[in-house]
Design a protein around this motif. Structure first.
Motif, short mmCIF file in Angstrom:
data_model
loop_
_atom_site.label_atom_id
_atom_site.label_comp_id
_atom_site.label_asym_id
_atom_site.label_seq_id
_atom_site.Cartn_x
_atom_site.Cartn_y
_atom_site.Cartn_z
N LYS A 141 -4.83 -47.20 32.41
CA LYS A 141 -3.76 -48.96 32.55
C LYS A 141 -4.49 -49.79 33.16
O LYS A 141 -4.31 -50.68 32.55
CB LYS A 141 -2.96 -47.89 33.89
N HIS A 142 -5.53 -48.84 34.06
CA HIS A 142 -6.17 -50.03 34.98
C HIS A 142 -7.88 -49.79 34.18
O HIS A 142 -8.85 -51.49 34.46
CB HIS A 142 -7.03 -49.43 36.35
N GLU A 178 -3.49 -41.43 33.42
CA GLU A 178 -2.51 -42.35 32.44
C GLU A 178 -3.29 -43.42 32.95
O GLU A 178 -3.02 -44.77 33.27
CB GLU A 178 -1.35 -41.88 32.80
#
Ligand SMILES: C[S@@+](CC[C@H](N)C(=O)[O-])C[C@H]1O[C@@H](n2cnc3c(N)ncnc32)[C@H](O)[C@@H]1O
Length: 211
Positions: free
Chosen positions: A81-82, A77
């Protein structure tokens, strides 16, 4: 199947508690491998134990398509996200490879193999080799017996110690590298200092042959 020796909860717990614990800079080994892969026209690659993707991005920034495998859902996750959702990351243990039928030009496996037991290490090397395209390269980094932690903790088996929280580590030297990687196209062993002294182990699949 995720088995007891891999301690998925250790990694899940570590990523929940410490989040991006190694920062966003790629490791030295990833930079060296990126240069090597570009020189050798690697276009697609696999990273078993991709974590939250800090070592993946430098390859992607240089036009290489990266696929990952990671045991921690939290790390996956964080990677999404990054670095976005485009990169395929399979959730599970490397001990359950293969996850697809792709043949990769390159495989980069950073600081993971030494966490496995002897049978698991043999299987990982075998599974990675089998997913290499003809003339493909696989590069592993693994902790060296030169590390100050070598010989510390509970003795598990030859060169393998329980370092912390039930995490076992196998410490390599040139002899054990030759024994384990010798049949998998091993052609170069160099030393690289990350947070610990590591070996950078290079193998090439010169022609399509099973090992
Ligand atoms: C020492 S870390 C290196 C992470 C990453 N390559 C980096 O430096 O950014 C080992 C990574 O492998 C993952 N891992 C550990 N055992 C695994 C297994 N059996 N299968 C897949 N991933 C595993 C951990 O969750 C962690 O992300």
């Amino acid at each position: 199947m995720i088995n007891e020796t891999e301690k998925p909860e250790f990694w899940e717990k570590s990523f929940i508690e410490k989040q991006e614990m190694w920062g966003f800079e790629p490791s030295k080994s990833a930079v060296l491998t990126k240069d090597f892969f570009l020189q050798n026209s690697v276009k697609n690659m696999l990273i078993p134990g991709i974590g939250y993707g800090r070592n993946a991005q430098i390859f992607r920034d240089n036009g290489i398509v990266v696929t990952g495998i990671e045991i921690s859902q939290t790390a996956i996750e964080m990677a999404r996200k990054h670095y976005g959702t485009e990169m395929i990351i399979y959730h599970g243990s490397v001990t359950d490879m293969p996850y697809d039928t792709c043949q990769y030009d390159g495989i980069f496996c950073y600081a993971l193999i030494h966490l496995l037991d002897s049978n698991e290490r043999t299987k990982l090397i075998h599974d990675c080799y089998n997913q290499l395209a003809e003339n493909g390269y696989m590069i592993f980094t693994a902790i060296s017996k030169e590390a100050h932690t070598y010989g510390k903790g509970r003795f598990v088996s030859k060169d393998r110690y329980e370092i912390f929280d039930g995490v076992n580590m196998f410490f390599y030297d040139r002899e054990s590298i030759s024994e384990e990687f010798g049949k998998a196209g091993l052609f170069d062993i160099t030393e690289v200092t990350e947070n610990f002294p590591f070996f950078l182990i290079k193998c090439r699949k010169a022609m399509t042959k099973a090992i």
